[in-house]
Design a protein around this motif. Sequence first.
Motif, mmCIF file in Angstrom:
data_model
loop_
_atom_site.group_PDB
_atom_site.id
_atom_site.type_symbol
_atom_site.label_atom_id
_atom_site.label_comp_id
_atom_site.label_asym_id
_atom_site.label_seq_id
_atom_site.Cartn_x
_atom_site.Cartn_y
_atom_site.Cartn_z
ATOM 1 N N GLY A 1 -0.641 -89.606 -38.508
ATOM 2 C CA GLY A 1 0.106 -89.241 -37.309
ATOM 3 C C GLY A 1 -0.476 -88.038 -36.586
ATOM 4 O O GLY A 1 -1.516 -87.500 -36.958
ATOM 5 N N VAL A 2 0.225 -87.625 -35.535
ATOM 6 C CA VAL A 2 -0.201 -86.503 -34.702
ATOM 7 C C VAL A 2 0.551 -85.252 -35.131
ATOM 8 O O VAL A 2 1.771 -85.280 -35.331
ATOM 9 N N GLU A 3 -0.186 -84.158 -35.255
ATOM 10 C CA GLU A 3 0.402 -82.881 -35.612
ATOM 11 C C GLU A 3 0.339 -81.957 -34.403
ATOM 12 O O GLU A 3 -0.707 -81.764 -33.803
ATOM 13 N N GLY A 4 1.469 -81.352 -34.049
ATOM 14 C CA GLY A 4 1.482 -80.429 -32.921
ATOM 15 C C GLY A 4 2.717 -80.638 -32.053
ATOM 16 O O GLY A 4 3.534 -81.507 -32.330
ATOM 17 N N PRO A 5 2.886 -79.832 -31.022
ATOM 18 C CA PRO A 5 1.958 -78.786 -30.584
ATOM 19 C C PRO A 5 1.922 -77.602 -31.558
ATOM 20 O O PRO A 5 2.920 -77.284 -32.199
ATOM 21 N N LEU A 6 0.762 -76.963 -31.648
ATOM 22 C CA LEU A 6 0.542 -75.871 -32.572
ATOM 23 C C LEU A 6 0.361 -74.567 -31.810
ATOM 24 O O LEU A 6 -0.196 -74.553 -30.725
ATOM 25 N N GLY A 7 0.803 -73.469 -32.374
ATOM 26 C CA GLY A 7 0.552 -72.166 -31.771
ATOM 27 C C GLY A 7 1.742 -71.634 -31.001
ATOM 28 O O GLY A 7 2.764 -72.299 -30.813
#
Length: 285
Positions: free
Chosen positions: A91-97
């Motif tokens: 899967g997709v990880e994020g949004p990060l930060g």
Amino acid sequence: MASILRYRTWQRRAARLRLLGGSLGILFLLWLGLAGGGFLSLLALGGAALGGLYLLRTAWEPLRRGSLGVELVAEGVRANGVLYPKEAFQGVEGPLGGWTWLQVKPGESPRHRLHLAPPWQKGPLFRLRFREASLPLPLDLPGWDRILRHLGLSWQDHPGLVRYLMSATGPAWLNGLLYPPEEALPGWETARRRYRKAWAWLWLGVGLMGAAFLAVDYQARGLQSRLKEGESLALDPQPFVPLFALGLLGLLLAAGTFLRHFNLGRGRPGWVVAYNPLRDAEPVG
């Protein structure tokens, strides 16, 4: 047959132009900061530092990854010679930060205001997570949504990705820093043609002002040289009138174009500032 996704030539050209124009602006600010003194010099040096960080994110980073090619193969995704198997995709990880939160402003346009990372904060917003590795998902790569579809996921299935893309507005969509998914391409291409025309009119206005300034400077230097030679001259403003008119025309043209297309006012921003290809079938303003 494998499909390879690459950056467009115009995206790399736009990044080089941003780097060139921004570098000239930074050199000018450095000159102001070092040649002057006091509070204005500090402002100029601070602006140069922030400008350098801005160019790092919007020009240098896009150029650095400009040779990236992502190959869609039957087994999965291959990037930089490394195969990321389809069966290992998680899967997709994020949004990060710290750039990912949204502030809702009901009485303003646009309603959502996206708070981005500080320019010195590096790292991708989204990553493709595999069992034993992860791969950055560059949202400026043409066809990034095809990568997701190839791995069995629609971009609309990931709430964080939807929230980010639906909330991001401004010229990043039009200058290659964000690339729309396939379904938004027709309206986006129309908007990009309008965006290029707006810049053409803006640069025409700036060019007219520059030409008028150089012509006035040339005329003034000629008069000064003749005065130094001892000639007795009566100041005749007539030769300067058309030059001032040319400069005024350039100013009106540039200012009118900016206010119509780029107006940065918070109450009613120009269509470029408010543009989002996923919300706007046709740009307005």
